[in-house]
Design a protein around this motif. Structure first.
Motif, short mmCIF file in Angstrom:
data_model
loop_
_atom_site.label_atom_id
_atom_site.label_comp_id
_atom_site.label_asym_id
_atom_site.label_seq_id
_atom_site.Cartn_x
_atom_site.Cartn_y
_atom_site.Cartn_z
N ASP A 225 35.99 29.85 47.51
CA ASP A 225 35.46 29.52 46.38
C ASP A 225 34.72 30.94 46.09
O ASP A 225 34.76 31.45 44.69
CB ASP A 225 34.39 28.47 46.92
N ASN A 226 34.07 31.49 46.90
CA ASN A 226 33.17 32.62 46.47
C ASN A 226 34.00 33.86 45.99
O ASN A 226 33.59 34.49 45.00
CB ASN A 226 32.30 33.07 47.72
N ALA A 227 35.39 33.91 46.72
CA ALA A 227 35.98 35.10 46.16
C ALA A 227 36.52 34.78 44.82
O ALA A 227 36.82 35.65 44.16
CB ALA A 227 37.32 35.45 47.03
N SER A 228 36.88 33.49 44.48
CA SER A 228 37.35 33.25 43.02
C SER A 228 36.33 33.03 42.02
O SER A 228 36.70 32.64 40.71
CB SER A 228 38.23 32.04 43.18
N GLY A 229 35.01 33.02 42.37
CA GLY A 229 34.10 32.74 41.54
C GLY A 229 33.67 31.20 41.25
O GLY A 229 32.94 30.96 40.56
N GLY A 230 34.47 30.38 42.16
CA GLY A 230 34.17 28.99 41.82
C GLY A 230 33.43 28.39 43.04
O GLY A 230 33.28 26.91 43.15
#
Length: 230
Positions: A225-230
């Protein structure tokens, strides 16, 4: 401030034991503002993981490595758990989802709201409408007992620092270990147990999480999630 809670909550003696997701809500709620003290995204994922951890502890699912290997239709006390069990029942035998996929399928915002509403109904939270600068309304989910979250934090700490250690723990201590693992996996531990004084405790959280398949899945999902900005 208009209270939106039921006027007469049940007496403490009549309350049912809290499930992991409800304890997580109380632990992460600021007792003064009634808002979250932690990252909303990580918290939402942690609550979803707590639903799966509760099923694991109560025999509703069996888990091996990264997969749900079996399930038993135990009685569900809330709509979120009921939907998770219904989804597993619909899955063809031998094709049950991996833990990461099962975790992602638990809806985030409605799940958190569901457990907050359950805590209001059971007399652990009250719901008030408040205003920021008299302009912006927000909902404050206030603990009925301001110390509720602190007591859960103290209990988790005592379990991790217990003289006998976390291994071979009692059933209640096992629940504390799962909470500790979820906090670390969702990157919530530093906000709830900040500073150097708690550095050793946070390392214990990490060690516990690495032994828990659901916490490991939560760690992967939150990282993605953090890597994708979500």
């Amino acid at each position: 401030m208009a209270s939106l809670a039921p006027p007469d909550p049940p007496a403490p003696s009549g309350r049912l034991p809290l499930v992991l997701a409800e304890e997580l809500v109380l632990l992460c709620t600021d007792p003064d503002s009634g808002t979250l003290r932690v990252s909303r995204n990580g918290f939402q994922r942690a609550v979803a993981a707590a639903v799966l951890a509760e099923l694991l502890l109560t025999g509703g699912i069996t888990v091996e490595d990264r997969r749900i290997t079996g399930f038993r239709p135990v009685g569900a006390g809330d709509e979120v758990t009921a939907e998770v069990l219904a989804r597993l029942e619909r899955a063809p035998k031998g094709r049950r989802p991996g833990l990461d996929a099962a975790l992602r399928r638990v809806p985030r915002t409605p799940t958190v709201r569901s457990f907050r509403e359950r805590l209001v109904a059971s007399g652990h939270l009250t719901l008030e409408r408040r205003w920021i600068l008299l302009l912006v309304p927000y909902r404050a989910w206030l603990p009925v007992r301001a110390t509720a979250g602190a007591e859960i934090a103290e209990r988790i700490t005592a379990t991790l620092w217990g003289a006998s250690g976390p291994r071979g723990a009692s059933a209640s201590a096992e629940r504390d270990l799962h909470l500790a693992g979820l906090l670390w996996a969702a990157q919530l531990d530093r906000r709830l147990f900040p500073g150097r004084v708690h550095s050793g405790l946070r390392k214990s959280f990490r060690a516990v999480a690495r032994e828990q398949p659901i916490a490991r899945a939560l760690h992967r999902v939150v990282g993605a999630d953090n890597a994708s900005g979500g």
